[in-house]
Design a protein around this motif. Structure first.
Motif, PDB file in Angstrom:
ATOM      1  N   HIS A 187       0.860  -1.180   0.000  1.00 29.52           N
ATOM      2  CA  HIS A 187       0.000   0.000   0.000  1.00 29.52           C
ATOM      3  C   HIS A 187       0.902   1.238   0.000  1.00 29.52           C
ATOM      4  O   HIS A 187       1.390   1.649   1.056  1.00 29.52           O
ATOM      5  CB  HIS A 187      -0.893   0.005   1.239  1.00 29.52           C
ATOM      6  N   PRO A 188       1.170   1.840  -1.166  1.00 29.07           N
ATOM      7  CA  PRO A 188       2.139   2.948  -1.249  1.00 29.07           C
ATOM      8  C   PRO A 188       1.539   4.268  -0.777  1.00 29.07           C
ATOM      9  O   PRO A 188       0.337   4.523  -0.960  1.00 29.07           O
ATOM     10  CB  PRO A 188       2.452   2.999  -2.740  1.00 29.07           C
ATOM     11  N   CYS A 189       2.368   5.117  -0.157  1.00 30.04           N
ATOM     12  CA  CYS A 189       1.859   6.419   0.286  1.00 30.04           C
ATOM     13  C   CYS A 189       2.821   7.572   0.018  1.00 30.04           C
ATOM     14  O   CYS A 189       2.435   8.730   0.122  1.00 30.04           O
ATOM     15  CB  CYS A 189       1.516   6.381   1.774  1.00 30.04           C
ATOM     16  N   TRP A 198      16.022   6.762  -4.930  1.00 33.03           N
ATOM     17  CA  TRP A 198      14.598   6.933  -4.663  1.00 33.03           C
ATOM     18  C   TRP A 198      14.042   5.723  -3.923  1.00 33.03           C
ATOM     19  O   TRP A 198      14.443   4.582  -4.174  1.00 33.03           O
ATOM     20  CB  TRP A 198      13.838   7.139  -5.966  1.00 33.03           C
ATOM     21  N   PHE A 199      13.083   6.001  -3.028  1.00 28.98           N
ATOM     22  CA  PHE A 199      12.474   4.959  -2.218  1.00 28.98           C
ATOM     23  C   PHE A 199      10.949   5.095  -2.248  1.00 28.98           C
ATOM     24  O   PHE A 199      10.418   6.216  -2.274  1.00 28.98           O
ATOM     25  CB  PHE A 199      12.953   5.052  -0.764  1.00 28.98           C
ATOM     26  N   LEU A 200      10.270   3.958  -2.248  1.00 23.40           N
ATOM     27  CA  LEU A 200       8.817   3.914  -2.144  1.00 23.40           C
ATOM     28  C   LEU A 200       8.472   3.603  -0.691  1.00 23.40           C
ATOM     29  O   LEU A 200       8.927   2.598  -0.141  1.00 23.40           O
ATOM     30  CB  LEU A 200       8.248   2.835  -3.072  1.00 23.40           C
ATOM     31  N   ILE A 201       7.679   4.458  -0.079  1.00 24.22           N
ATOM     32  CA  ILE A 201       7.311   4.305   1.319  1.00 24.22           C
ATOM     33  C   ILE A 201       5.865   3.843   1.397  1.00 24.22           C
ATOM     34  O   ILE A 201       5.005   4.334   0.660  1.00 24.22           O
ATOM     35  CB  ILE A 201       7.466   5.632   2.092  1.00 24.22           C
ATOM     36  N   GLY A 202       5.593   2.901   2.284  1.00 21.02           N
ATOM     37  CA  GLY A 202       4.223   2.415   2.430  1.00 21.02           C
ATOM     38  C   GLY A 202       4.140   1.288   3.428  1.00 21.02           C
ATOM     39  O   GLY A 202       5.012   1.102   4.271  1.00 21.02           O
ATOM     40  N   MET A 203       3.063   0.516   3.309  1.00 17.67           N
ATOM     41  CA  MET A 203       2.814  -0.561   4.252  1.00 17.67           C
ATOM     42  C   MET A 203       2.449  -1.841   3.496  1.00 17.67           C
ATOM     43  O   MET A 203       1.690  -1.804   2.527  1.00 17.67           O
ATOM     44  CB  MET A 203       1.672  -0.171   5.195  1.00 17.67           C
ATOM     45  N   ASN A 205       0.889  -5.906   3.430  1.00 16.04           N
ATOM     46  CA  ASN A 205      -0.326  -6.516   3.954  1.00 16.04           C
ATOM     47  C   ASN A 205      -0.117  -7.202   5.299  1.00 16.04           C
ATOM     48  O   ASN A 205      -1.071  -7.516   6.003  1.00 16.04           O
ATOM     49  CB  ASN A 205      -0.882  -7.538   2.942  1.00 16.04           C
ATOM     50  N   LYS A 206       1.147  -7.475   5.656  1.00 15.37           N
ATOM     51  CA  LYS A 206       1.440  -8.153   6.919  1.00 15.37           C
ATOM     52  C   LYS A 206       1.441  -7.182   8.100  1.00 15.37           C
ATOM     53  O   LYS A 206       1.706  -7.573   9.231  1.00 15.37           O
ATOM     54  CB  LYS A 206       2.797  -8.868   6.829  1.00 15.37           C
ATOM     55  N   ASN A 207       1.119  -5.902   7.809  1.00 15.77           N
ATOM     56  CA  ASN A 207       0.969  -4.887   8.855  1.00 15.77           C
ATOM     57  C   ASN A 207       2.194  -4.812   9.763  1.00 15.77           C
ATOM     58  O   ASN A 207       2.096  -4.849  10.999  1.00 15.77           O
ATOM     59  CB  ASN A 207      -0.290  -5.154   9.687  1.00 15.77           C
ATOM     60  N   MET A 208       3.379  -4.699   9.139  1.00 17.50           N
ATOM     61  CA  MET A 208       4.633  -4.593   9.890  1.00 17.50           C
ATOM     62  C   MET A 208       5.073  -3.134  10.015  1.00 17.50           C
ATOM     63  O   MET A 208       6.240  -2.850  10.228  1.00 17.50           O
ATOM     64  CB  MET A 208       5.715  -5.430   9.212  1.00 17.50           C
ATOM     65  N   GLY A 209       4.118  -2.226   9.880  1.00 20.57           N
ATOM     66  CA  GLY A 209       4.443  -0.809   9.982  1.00 20.57           C
ATOM     67  C   GLY A 209       4.927  -0.236   8.667  1.00 20.57           C
ATOM     68  O   GLY A 209       4.932  -0.904   7.631  1.00 20.57           O
ATOM     69  N   ILE A 210       5.313   1.030   8.712  1.00 23.05           N
ATOM     70  CA  ILE A 210       5.803   1.722   7.518  1.00 23.05           C
ATOM     71  C   ILE A 210       7.186   1.192   7.149  1.00 23.05           C
ATOM     72  O   ILE A 210       8.073   1.106   7.997  1.00 23.05           O
ATOM     73  CB  ILE A 210       5.877   3.235   7.764  1.00 23.05           C
ATOM     74  N   TYR A 232      -4.403   4.555   5.878  1.00 21.40           N
ATOM     75  CA  TYR A 232      -3.786   4.842   7.161  1.00 21.40           C
ATOM     76  C   TYR A 232      -3.260   6.278   7.169  1.00 21.40           C
ATOM     77  O   TYR A 232      -2.869   6.821   6.146  1.00 21.40           O
ATOM     78  CB  TYR A 232      -2.643   3.861   7.451  1.00 21.40           C
ATOM     79  N   GLU A 233      -3.266   6.885   8.345  1.00 22.69           N
ATOM     80  CA  GLU A 233      -2.759   8.244   8.479  1.00 22.69           C
ATOM     81  C   GLU A 233      -1.232   8.230   8.495  1.00 22.69           C
ATOM     82  O   GLU A 233      -0.625   7.479   9.250  1.00 22.69           O
ATOM     83  CB  GLU A 233      -3.289   8.886   9.761  1.00 22.69           C
ATOM     84  N   PHE A 234      -0.648   9.037   7.651  1.00 19.84           N
ATOM     85  CA  PHE A 234       0.818   9.084   7.560  1.00 19.84           C
ATOM     86  C   PHE A 234       1.256  10.520   7.352  1.00 19.84           C
ATOM     87  O   PHE A 234       0.916  11.148   6.351  1.00 19.84           O
ATOM     88  CB  PHE A 234       1.311   8.204   6.410  1.00 19.84           C
ATOM     89  N   ASP A 235       2.008  11.039   8.303  1.00 20.19           N
ATOM     90  CA  ASP A 235       2.552  12.388   8.224  1.00 20.19           C
ATOM     91  C   ASP A 235       4.055  12.264   8.002  1.00 20.19           C
ATOM     92  O   ASP A 235       4.810  11.948   8.929  1.00 20.19           O
ATOM     93  CB  ASP A 235       2.253  13.137   9.528  1.00 20.19           C
ATOM     94  N   ALA A 236       4.489  12.481   6.778  1.00 22.71           N
ATOM     95  CA  ALA A 236       5.900  12.282   6.418  1.00 22.71           C
ATOM     96  C   ALA A 236       6.827  13.204   7.212  1.00 22.71           C
ATOM     97  O   ALA A 236       7.896  12.797   7.654  1.00 22.71           O
ATOM     98  CB  ALA A 236       6.092  12.506   4.920  1.00 22.71           C
ATOM     99  N   ASP A 237       6.418  14.460   7.405  1.00 19.65           N
ATOM    100  CA  ASP A 237       7.266  15.403   8.135  1.00 19.65           C
ATOM    101  C   ASP A 237       7.503  14.940   9.565  1.00 19.65           C
ATOM    102  O   ASP A 237       8.616  15.027  10.086  1.00 19.65           O
ATOM    103  CB  ASP A 237       6.626  16.799   8.137  1.00 19.65           C
ATOM    104  N   SER A 238       6.449  14.434  10.199  1.00 22.14           N
ATOM    105  CA  SER A 238       6.569  13.940  11.571  1.00 22.14           C
ATOM    106  C   SER A 238       7.353  12.633  11.622  1.00 22.14           C
ATOM    107  O   SER A 238       8.199  12.427  12.502  1.00 22.14           O
ATOM    108  CB  SER A 238       5.176  13.738  12.178  1.00 22.14           C
ATOM    109  N   PHE A 239       7.091  11.736  10.653  1.00 22.10           N
ATOM    110  CA  PHE A 239       7.711  10.415  10.631  1.00 22.10           C
ATOM    111  C   PHE A 239       9.228  10.504  10.464  1.00 22.10           C
ATOM    112  O   PHE A 239       9.990   9.755  11.080  1.00 22.10           O
ATOM    113  CB  PHE A 239       7.101   9.592   9.495  1.00 22.10           C
ATOM    114  N   TYR A 240       9.678  11.445   9.615  1.00 20.37           N
ATOM    115  CA  TYR A 240      11.111  11.576   9.323  1.00 20.37           C
ATOM    116  C   TYR A 240      11.780  12.725  10.076  1.00 20.37           C
ATOM    117  O   TYR A 240      12.936  13.046   9.793  1.00 20.37           O
ATOM    118  CB  TYR A 240      11.313  11.760   7.815  1.00 20.37           C
ATOM    119  N   LYS A 241      11.079  13.297  11.038  1.00 17.48           N
ATOM    120  CA  LYS A 241      11.607  14.459  11.755  1.00 17.48           C
ATOM    121  C   LYS A 241      12.938  14.168  12.446  1.00 17.48           C
ATOM    122  O   LYS A 241      13.851  14.993  12.443  1.00 17.48           O
ATOM    123  CB  LYS A 241      10.580  14.936  12.795  1.00 17.48           C
TER     124      LYS A 241
END
Length: 338
Positions: A187-189, A198-203, A205-210, A232-241
């Protein structure tokens, strides 16, 4: 959707298929790929005929569209590009296209001081430089780092569209550690660039987090229209802060990393901080400095520190100091062999 738009989508789809040398493409495969692409754009079933794709291939081979695509058939069944590096996106643009680009750049420059465009200043400058060099055949005024052999960039547009339309992907992916490739439901986001990769960020199906997947390790992309997209809610600025790079150890808290930098590299680190959290804690009489950054310890941070060699010292935390020391000792042993 207009017929000419449908045709452009088919040409682009066929081009992407034939760029994938890990798979053999029959006419039926290309028909199915074109049908799926049009379904994605139009949101309804679109049946592309055999005759349509045959004509598309014939047009792409010729010079009417300016492609002159080196599409060849082999074993009387499969299609491929005779030149494996060919893509219709690499063909030179026309003089009319160049004039349109020039007008677009001039228009964008009028808006570059507005808050909405404040982060695009460098992009506009680079686009202006590219148009200038193409029109005047002069040397570029702006020189950028680039890696001609960088893989995976051809996936960017397709992945961007998948994120935008919230489509679940079936990715054939082979990590550096894996012996063989695996098919991942993903599930790409977000698309993220770091250190010219370059990297593709997402989740998954095994729900192992981002998680992040390197584009240069993706072998093929397919769509899974039967699996609902996970909103799912994903805030990139917060996640990579609190991160240097892209690797996030989600169970770890950010640590205060105290570093000593020698006098020769101190100006470099002061003017180009290692992280946005960097503060200068001490300026020594010999010109060296001690700085503090608050980040999570990860692979990219270690690589950054090791890249400074003897110009940097980890003062704290002790666990990071020991890890860096161990790696340096191992490096020294490589040079101690007779």
């Amino acid at each position: 959707m207009a017929l000419n738009k449908n045709a452009l989508i088919r040409y682009k789809t066929i081009d992407k298929c034939l760029q994938n040398n890990y798979r053999q493409w029959t006419l039926n495969d290309l028909i199915e790929a074109c049908s799926d692409a049009l379904h994605e754009y139009e949101g309804r079933e679109v049946n592309v005929s055999k005759r349509t794709v045959q004509l598309d291939i014939q047009l792409m081979r010729g010079d009417k569209l300016g492609y002159n695509a080196p599409i060849v058939a082999y074993d009387r069944k499969y299609y491929k590009y005779e030149d494996e590096d060919y893509s219709i996106t690499d063909i030179p643009i026309t003089e009319n296209d160049m004039n349109v680009l020039s007008e677009t750049v001039e228009m964008l420059k009028q808006f570059k001081d507005f808050s909405l465009f404040s982060e695009l200043g460098g992009i506009i400058q680079r686009l202006e430089d590219k148009v200038y060099t193409e029109k005047t055949h002069q040397s570029s005024i702006i020189h950028l780092d680039k890696n001609e052999n960088l893989k995976g960039l051809h996936w960017l547009d397709e992945l961007y569209q998948a994120i935008q339309k919230k489509v679940v992907l079936k990715l054939e992916y082979k990590s550096f550690k894996a012996a063989t490739a695996n098919v991942i439901t993903f599930h790409p986001c977000l698309l993220k660039e770091f250190n010219n990769r370059w990297f593709l960020i997402g989740m998954g199906n095994k729900n192992m987090g981002i998680v992040n997947l390197a584009l240069d390790r993706i072998i093929s992309i397919d769509y899974d229209f039967t699996t609902p997209y996970s909103n799912y809610e994903f805030d990139a600025d917060s996640f990579y802060k609190d991160i240097v790079g892209v690797t996030v150890n989600q169970g770890e808290r950010a640590s205060n990393i105290k570093l000593w930098i020698d006098k020769y590299n101190a100006p470099y680190v002061v003017t180009k901080p290692l992280h946005h959290s960097q503060i200068i804690e001490k300026e020594n009489e010999d010109g060296s400095v001690e700085v503090n950054i608050k980040v999570k310890i990860n692979f990219e941070l270690e690589r950054l520190i090791l890249g400074f060699g003897d110009a940097i010292e980890v003062i704290q935390p002790e666990r990071l100091r020991k890890r860096i020391a161990k790696k340096l000792e191992k490096a020294i042993s490589l040079y101690s062999k007779s």
